[in-house]
Every structure is written in structure tokens, then in C-alpha cells.
Write a protein that holds these residues in place. Structure first.
Motif, PDB file in Angstrom:
ATOM      1  N   TYR A   6       0.834  -1.200   0.000  1.00 19.03           N
ATOM      2  CA  TYR A   6       0.000   0.000   0.000  1.00 19.03           C
ATOM      3  C   TYR A   6       0.869   1.250   0.000  1.00 19.03           C
ATOM      4  O   TYR A   6       2.054   1.204   0.351  1.00 19.03           O
ATOM      5  CB  TYR A   6      -0.928   0.015   1.218  1.00 19.03           C
ATOM      6  N   TYR A   7       0.247   2.369  -0.362  1.00 21.13           N
ATOM      7  CA  TYR A   7       0.905   3.671  -0.352  1.00 21.13           C
ATOM      8  C   TYR A   7       0.078   4.611   0.504  1.00 21.13           C
ATOM      9  O   TYR A   7      -1.157   4.480   0.595  1.00 21.13           O
ATOM     10  CB  TYR A   7       1.031   4.209  -1.781  1.00 21.13           C
ATOM     11  N   TYR A   8       0.730   5.572   1.145  1.00 18.39           N
ATOM     12  CA  TYR A   8       0.020   6.434   2.075  1.00 18.39           C
ATOM     13  C   TYR A   8       0.633   7.835   2.055  1.00 18.39           C
ATOM     14  O   TYR A   8       1.788   8.040   1.640  1.00 18.39           O
ATOM     15  CB  TYR A   8       0.057   5.858   3.491  1.00 18.39           C
ATOM     16  N   GLN A   9      -0.160   8.793   2.520  1.00 18.14           N
ATOM     17  CA  GLN A   9       0.297  10.180   2.576  1.00 18.14           C
ATOM     18  C   GLN A   9      -0.492  10.930   3.640  1.00 18.14           C
ATOM     19  O   GLN A   9      -1.677  10.642   3.880  1.00 18.14           O
ATOM     20  CB  GLN A   9       0.110  10.851   1.213  1.00 18.14           C
ATOM     21  N   PHE A  10       0.161  11.883   4.270  1.00 18.34           N
ATOM     22  CA  PHE A  10      -0.479  12.806   5.206  1.00 18.34           C
ATOM     23  C   PHE A  10      -0.581  14.173   4.546  1.00 18.34           C
ATOM     24  O   PHE A  10       0.239  14.533   3.695  1.00 18.34           O
ATOM     25  CB  PHE A  10       0.341  12.939   6.489  1.00 18.34           C
ATOM     26  N   ASP A  46      -3.067  21.979   0.517  1.00 13.06           N
ATOM     27  CA  ASP A  46      -2.220  21.168  -0.350  1.00 13.06           C
ATOM     28  C   ASP A  46      -0.856  20.909   0.277  1.00 13.06           C
ATOM     29  O   ASP A  46       0.088  20.506  -0.417  1.00 13.06           O
ATOM     30  CB  ASP A  46      -2.034  21.873  -1.707  1.00 13.06           C
ATOM     31  N   ASN A  47      -0.727  21.165   1.571  1.00 22.19           N
ATOM     32  CA  ASN A  47       0.521  20.935   2.282  1.00 22.19           C
ATOM     33  C   ASN A  47       0.596  19.444   2.605  1.00 22.19           C
ATOM     34  O   ASN A  47      -0.043  18.950   3.535  1.00 22.19           O
ATOM     35  CB  ASN A  47       0.560  21.776   3.552  1.00 22.19           C
ATOM     36  N   LYS A  48       1.396  18.706   1.821  1.00 22.95           N
ATOM     37  CA  LYS A  48       1.402  17.251   1.893  1.00 22.95           C
ATOM     38  C   LYS A  48       2.769  16.705   2.268  1.00 22.95           C
ATOM     39  O   LYS A  48       3.797  17.301   1.987  1.00 22.95           O
ATOM     40  CB  LYS A  48       0.972  16.657   0.548  1.00 22.95           C
ATOM     41  N   SER A  49       2.741  15.527   2.868  1.00 17.95           N
ATOM     42  CA  SER A  49       3.961  14.791   3.177  1.00 17.95           C
ATOM     43  C   SER A  49       4.425  14.034   1.936  1.00 17.95           C
ATOM     44  O   SER A  49       3.691  13.912   0.956  1.00 17.95           O
ATOM     45  CB  SER A  49       3.692  13.785   4.300  1.00 17.95           C
ATOM     46  N   PRO A  50       5.636  13.488   1.967  1.00 20.98           N
ATOM     47  CA  PRO A  50       6.019  12.535   0.913  1.00 20.98           C
ATOM     48  C   PRO A  50       5.085  11.327   0.931  1.00 20.98           C
ATOM     49  O   PRO A  50       4.422  11.039   1.941  1.00 20.98           O
ATOM     50  CB  PRO A  50       7.441  12.134   1.296  1.00 20.98           C
ATOM     51  N   HIS A 101      12.634   4.250   6.166  1.00 15.69           N
ATOM     52  CA  HIS A 101      11.317   4.346   6.801  1.00 15.69           C
ATOM     53  C   HIS A 101      10.214   4.581   5.777  1.00 15.69           C
ATOM     54  O   HIS A 101       9.092   4.082   5.931  1.00 15.69           O
ATOM     55  CB  HIS A 101      11.316   5.478   7.829  1.00 15.69           C
ATOM     56  N   GLN A 102      10.515   5.347   4.757  1.00 15.05           N
ATOM     57  CA  GLN A 102       9.502   5.681   3.750  1.00 15.05           C
ATOM     58  C   GLN A 102       9.180   4.492   2.851  1.00 15.05           C
ATOM     59  O   GLN A 102       8.057   4.382   2.346  1.00 15.05           O
ATOM     60  CB  GLN A 102       9.997   6.851   2.893  1.00 15.05           C
ATOM     61  N   ARG A 103      10.126   3.566   2.672  1.00 13.62           N
ATOM     62  CA  ARG A 103       9.962   2.480   1.706  1.00 13.62           C
ATOM     63  C   ARG A 103       9.515   1.158   2.326  1.00 13.62           C
ATOM     64  O   ARG A 103       8.939   0.320   1.631  1.00 13.62           O
ATOM     65  CB  ARG A 103      11.281   2.246   0.977  1.00 13.62           C
ATOM     66  N   PHE A 104       9.797   0.945   3.618  1.00 16.23           N
ATOM     67  CA  PHE A 104       9.522  -0.359   4.225  1.00 16.23           C
ATOM     68  C   PHE A 104       8.821  -0.211   5.572  1.00 16.23           C
ATOM     69  O   PHE A 104       9.111   0.718   6.327  1.00 16.23           O
ATOM     70  CB  PHE A 104      10.836  -1.125   4.480  1.00 16.23           C
TER      71      PHE A 104
END
Length: 626
Positions: free
Chosen positions: A158-162, A168-172, A273-276
Motif C-alpha cells: 500500500y501507499y500512504y500520505q499525510f 495542499d501541504n502534503k507529506s512525501p 522508513h519511507q519504503r519499508f
């Protein structure tokens, strides 16, 4: 407790948002309620007319995920009006000023909460949403956000974002993966195993190499994610621009938050952390060196140590460390009626049962504090001594039996410290033959573990360890009780893979030469029959690739950590066949790149992979018969 703040925040902020879904407001332990945050007080304090301008907020440390289950996973981020960390631990009433260390001035902590949305999707473009929500964060939890994403399918990426609510202030975008159901017959799974990352000793290249190769499903971290020391006491980062903040030994909640935040500025750690999804556990330095149930090497609940460290007691320091760790790490609070519990387990289909132990903080008896080594040596066989405490120890044995009974192929035990015997007396110049801060100081506990495995015919056991800043690969043997043949491996009940550090230095000195390191490894390998391979020189990590037929373990070394790079050297490869309970012979295929291999050869090819370009660099081989 779920609180909706429609009456407290202007409708422009968000229609419905939730405090309690941000897990960081909870206490990691109901026995320590002070570690939690009173949501009622936070709501009462907030200014209903004040809203944080989204343009003033930043996702300061990327995103992370962890503790995957078949239908859920923990997601994490931090969104804050400043990069510095909260000093809310000094707040008595209302809110406190925050000292901006970068600009050397005090600033006000925002009285308004930050509303954050999260989205989980089956595609990287985030169009196929499977879960979403809106939560609050505030200075009380260092502006961190930790939520449980639900409604997920087993063994699925899955993919996720905050993003800041209504902006439109988004995380990676992060990527994560659930585990299979416990009864799913998955055919393969891969883990990367890390420990001991010391910020001033170098860049965390090892974390980034696995992300660049994209070679595993999950990351297991066995502890020493941070170190509590001051720069210069253990590592000197001035020459490479890596001075851990705050630049002193850490004790307060702010200190631990700031130290964690500093580590999370390393780009390769952020990328991992971002990938796994991570499955971490703490060792000792997340709190203090050689910590145990009642103290540590520095704080021993004495009046002198209390005064020396500014009135910070053992319990206060541990509470600060634990709260900051739970705020910053993507882990679940497990069995919250227990006392600071982090030990937990994961079933990865029928293939792997992963048990993560806490052999440091939970309930272990007094350890080697440097000044009492001879005393610990004398009592190391005492039957009343335990690394884990009665409750965790009995849970551990029960988990091993349940895993065996349900037919899981592999039992993997994540232990911070080396389980196998390590007689290092002559190589280290120490008269005491074992490390009494490891399993060697708790022989009765170790013998009970081995007795449970042998007596119940529990096979296919893979023990993992970190802590030692060196690599050790051993057959798992009950010395003095069961016959063992070091040539064939007969008599073993499993295998232990203990990995080196991400950056923490060799235990025989940070500047040891390759020749001196290999000579010491040769002595160690010869002094310990069950030790089949040992390497002191390289910093790095290892990967485990599981099928129902075998486990392949691949060890990698990073040639240098003083620059950020994507280089690594394949050091050694090992195989464990299902049902064999030992390393396959010839061990390591008979050849390793570094260290000392029993009955084998060392070939110093200096074969280096650039994980950025995928190119190999090879020099002339130098064959050495050990």
C-alpha cells in the motif's frame, strides 16, 4: 475516548477530526499514566479562535510505517510549526515557551492543534483509497502523528500520505506492506536486519542500500536506534558535520525527542522508513548504557548519581526515553496493562513466526555495570537471574511451543544481545571469558531456553542479535549438555545470525586495521567451537530470505561511513536447510570476503557494489587459507 471538536474549532478547519486516533496521546503503559496525555486538558487549553496557518507547517521528518498485521499497519509522520522539538515536558499549566536552539531565542508553542488527514491507497498515485482519517496533533506529543491504518488486505503493498487539513501541504508518499494471515501458505519472505546506528560515527548508508536495491519486504531493527551520549564521549562528529543534538548526554523528554529528531535527518534512514514497514525493538542506548530493571551503568539509584545528573532519577529518565520512543517510532502499544512492554510477536503466514524480545529494559536482573564485573561473573549461573523477567520468559516459551504446534516452518527470535557463547578473553585482554551484559551473564535463563527447545523438539530456530558491533554466525548449541560436532553441525538446535552495526565502531577500536581485525577474528573463531564465522572490521547489515525449504542469510559491509554513498561489499552467504537445525556445510560455501571462517577460506576481492548505479568494482583477488 473519541472527542469531536466541532464546538471548539472553527468549521473552516475540518468537519470531523479525532484526538484519540492519534495513538501518541496514549500512554505506552497504563501502569505509567503520566506518560500519556490528558486529551481533556489539551482540548480545554486550545484557543478556539486560533487555527494554525497550513503555510507555517512542515512535515519535518518524512513518513514511516511499522508493526504490520494482515489487516492493519501503523503510520507515522510529524507536522510542526518549527523544526525544533517540543519542551512540553516542562509545562505545568497552560503552555510553555519553546526554546528555538537554531536561532537562540524563545518562541511560543502554538495553542492551536494541527489537523492532519491521512490516506491509504492500493496505488502510488493514491487514487484507490482503502482507508483515510483526520486526526489532531499538538506540542504535547511533539507534533507527531501515529495512526493505525485499517481495512487492509493481507500481504499487500500500500501507499500512504499525510496532509494538513483543507490544504495542499502534503507529506512525501510512503510505501508499506501488510503481513500474510497466519494460516496463509506464502512461499517466500525477506527481512533486512539492523542494529547500532551511532550518528557521529558516520552516515547511515546501510539503511539506504536496501532501499536502493528494494530487496526485502520488512525491516527488523534490534536496537540502539539512537545513542544517549554527548558528542566527543562516544564518537566525534565534528569532522563530518554530524554532531548529535542536543550536544550533551540526554536525560529529559526534550533531549530524547531532539536526539531522535536529529537521527531522523539522515536521508538514508528517512528513505528506509519511507519504503519499508519496520519492526523495531529497543536495546539499551535508547535509554542508557547497560540499562536494566533498576538502573544503568551511569544511574544506579544512588544519591550521588541523582545529584550528578541534575536530579533526574532512573525512573524519570526511563519514562522520558520510552515516551519519546513511542512518539517517534511506528510501533504499536502492546497489552497496555503491562509494565512498559515492547516484546511482541508477528506471524508471517505459515512461513515465519517472528518473536521480538526485550532483554534490556523490561525486567532483567542487575547486569555488568563495569565496576561490578567480577561480581556478575560470580552470580552469572544463579537460577534466580533472568534477562526477561518471569512474565516475558514464560510468554517466550509459550510462543515457541505454539509456533511449533501450529506448524510454522521457521521460528525467528529477535534478541538484542548475542545468545551463543563468545569466549573473547585472550583476544580482548579480559580475564572474564564471556560478556556478562549479554546472555552469558544469565546462564540459567539461557539454559532454560535451550532446555525448552531440545525437550520439546522445537526445530528450525533462527536467533538474531545486534549490540556487539561485529558479525557472528554460530550453530545454536547447548554446551555441556548436548554433544556437538563443529565439523558437521550435528547436535545443534538452530542457528544464530548476529549482525554488525550500521555505524557504531568495532569493539576492538574504531581505527582497527583490516589485518588486525582479521587476526582477532581468527582467534575468536578458533576459541569457540560453535562459532563458524566472525568478522570485526565491517559496519553493515544482513538480509534473511525465507522459503519453506531453506533460509539464505547474506551479510553486507559498507566500505566507509564518513561520506554518504551507496557502496557495499558482499561479505558472506550462509544457508540453513529446513529440518537440519545447523548451518549447511561447507559453511558459507567455504569462502568469505572478510573475517574468519571455520574450515574455510577468505578471498579478499574487494568486490564492491554501488547500489545507486548497480555497477560492480573488482580488484585482484588475494586468496588466504585460514
Amino acid at each position: 475516548m473519541k472527542l469531536q471538536l466541532l464546538s471548539l474549532l472553527p468549521l473552516a478547519s475540518i468537519a470531523i477530526a479525532d484526538w484519540s486516533k492519534n495513538l501518541n496521546y496514549r500512554s505506552p503503559s497504563e501502569h505509567h499514566p503520566a506518560l500519556g496525555i490528558s486529551i481533556h486538558k489539551v482540548v480545554k487549553r486550545n484557543d478556539p479562535q486560533s487555527i494554525c496557518d497550513p503555510a507555517t507547517l512542515n512535515f519535518t521528518h518524512g513518513v514511516a510505517s511499522g508493526d504490520p498485521y494482515p489487516n492493519s499497519v501503523i503510520l507515522w509522520s510529524r507536522v510542526a510549526p518549527q523544526s525544533d522539538n517540543s519542551q512540553s515536558n516542562v509545562t505545568v499549566t497552560g503552555y510553555a515557551p519553546l526554546y528555538d536552539h537554531d536561532n537562540e531565542k524563545y518562541v511560543q508553542i502554538s495553542k492551536s492543534p494541527v489537523c492532519v488527514e491521512y490516506k491509504v491507497a492500493a496505488d502510488e498515485a493514491l487514487t484507490s483509497t482503502v482507508d483515510s482519517g483526520k486526526v489532531f496533533t499538538s506540542s504535547d506529543v511533539d507534533f507527531t502523528v501515529k495512526v493505525e491504518a485499517k481495512n487492509l488486505k493481507p500481504y499487500t503493498t500500500y501507499y500512504y500520505q499525510f496532509n494538513v487539513c483543507n490544504s495542499d501541504n502534503k507529506s512525501p508518499v510512503g510505501r508499506t506492506k501488510t503481513t500474510p494471515n497466519a494460516d496463509d501458505d506464502v512461499t517466500k519472505v525477506s527481512l533486512a536486519v539492523y542494529s547500532c546506528a551511532n550518528y557521529p560515527f558516520g552516515f547511515f548508508n546501510a539503511y539506504g542500500n536496501v532501499a536502493r536495491k528494494d530487496s526485502v519486504d520488512y525491516v527488523v531493527h534490534l536496537g540502539d536506534y539512537i545513542y544517549e551520549y554527548a558528542n566527543g564521549y562516544y564518537g566525534w562528529g565534528n569532522s563530518i558535520g554530524r554532531i548529535p543534538q542536543p550536544d550533551r548526554e540526554i536525560f529529559t523528554l526534550y533531549d530524547y525527542r531532539k536526539r531522535l529528531a536529529t537521527y531522523r535527518t539522515d536521508l538514508d534512514l528517512v528513505e528506509s522508513h519511507q519504503r519499508f514497514p519496520w519492526i523495531p525493538v529497543w536495546d539499551d542506548h535508547e535509554v542508557a548504557d547497560n540499562v536494566y530493571r533498576d538502573g544503568s551503568a551511569e544511574l544506579n539509584n544512588t544519591e550521588d548519581s541523582f545529584i550528578k545528573d541534575g536530579g533526574v532519577s532512573v525512573d524519570q529518565r526511563k519514562m522520558n526515553a520510552v515516551r519519546a520512543y513511542f512518539e517517534w517510532m511506528p510501533i504499536r502499544q502492546v497489552d497496555m496493562d503491562d509494565n512498559l512492554r515492547i516484546w511482541r510477536s508477528f506471524s508471517i503466514g505459515k512461513l515465519v513466526d517472528l518473536t521480538m524480545l526485550d532483554t534490556r529494559n523490561y525486567d532483567r536482573s542487575i547486569t555488568d555495570l563495569y565496576w561490578n564485573t567480577d561480581y556478575i561473573h560470580e552470580i552469572s549461573n544463579d537460577a534466580g537471574r533472568s534477562l526477561m523477567g518471569s512474565r516475558q520468559e514464560n510468554w517466550f516459551y509459550r510462543k515457541l511451543s505454539e509456533s511449533h504446534k501450529r506448524g510454522a516452518t521457521w521460528r525467528v527470535i529477535g534478541s538484542q544481545i548475542v545468545f551463543s557463547r563468545v569466549n573473547a578473553s585472550a583476544a580482548s585482554g579480559n580475564d572474564n571469558p564471556e560478556n556478562y551484559d549479554a546472555w552469558g551473564g544469565y546462564m540459567a535463563n539461557k539454559n532454560r531456553t535451550l532446555n525448552h527447545l531440545y525437550s520439546n523438539n522445537i526445530n528450525n530456530n533462527i536467533f538474531l542479535a545486534g549490540d556487539s558491533h561485529a558479525s557472528w554466525v554460530s550453530d545454536l548449541v547447548w554446551l555441556g549438555e548436548k554433544d556437538y560436532n563443529k565439523s558437521t553441525g550435528e547436535g545443534s538446535i538452530g542457528v544464530e545470525f548476529a549482525g554488525s552495526a550500521v555505524t557504531s565502531p568495532c569493539p576492538y577500536g574504531a581505527n582497527i586495521t583490516l589485518e588486525a581485525a582479521n587476526n582477532a577474528s581468527t582467534w575468536l573463531q578458533n576459541a569457540n567451537d560453535e562459532l563458524q564465522w566472525q568478522d570485526l572490521y565491517y559496519r553493515g547489515y544482513f538480509e534473511l530470505h525465507f522459503t519453506h525449504d531453506k533460509v539464505d542469510a547474506n551479510f553486507f559491509g559498507t566500505p566507509t561511513t564518513v561520506t554518504r554513498n551507496g557502496w557495499e561489499i558482499p561479505l558472506a552467504n550462509f544457508t540453513v536447510l529446513a529440518g537440519e537445525n545447523k548451518l549447511q556445510r561447507p559453511v558459507g560455501g567455504g569462502i568469505v570476503e572478510s573475517g574468519s571462517l571455520k574450515f574455510g577460506k577468505r578471498v579478499q576481492n574487494n568486490i564492491t557494489l554501488d547500489t545507486n548505479s548497480g555497477e560492480w568494482f573488482v580488484s585482484e583477488a588475494d586468496m588466504i587459507v585460514l
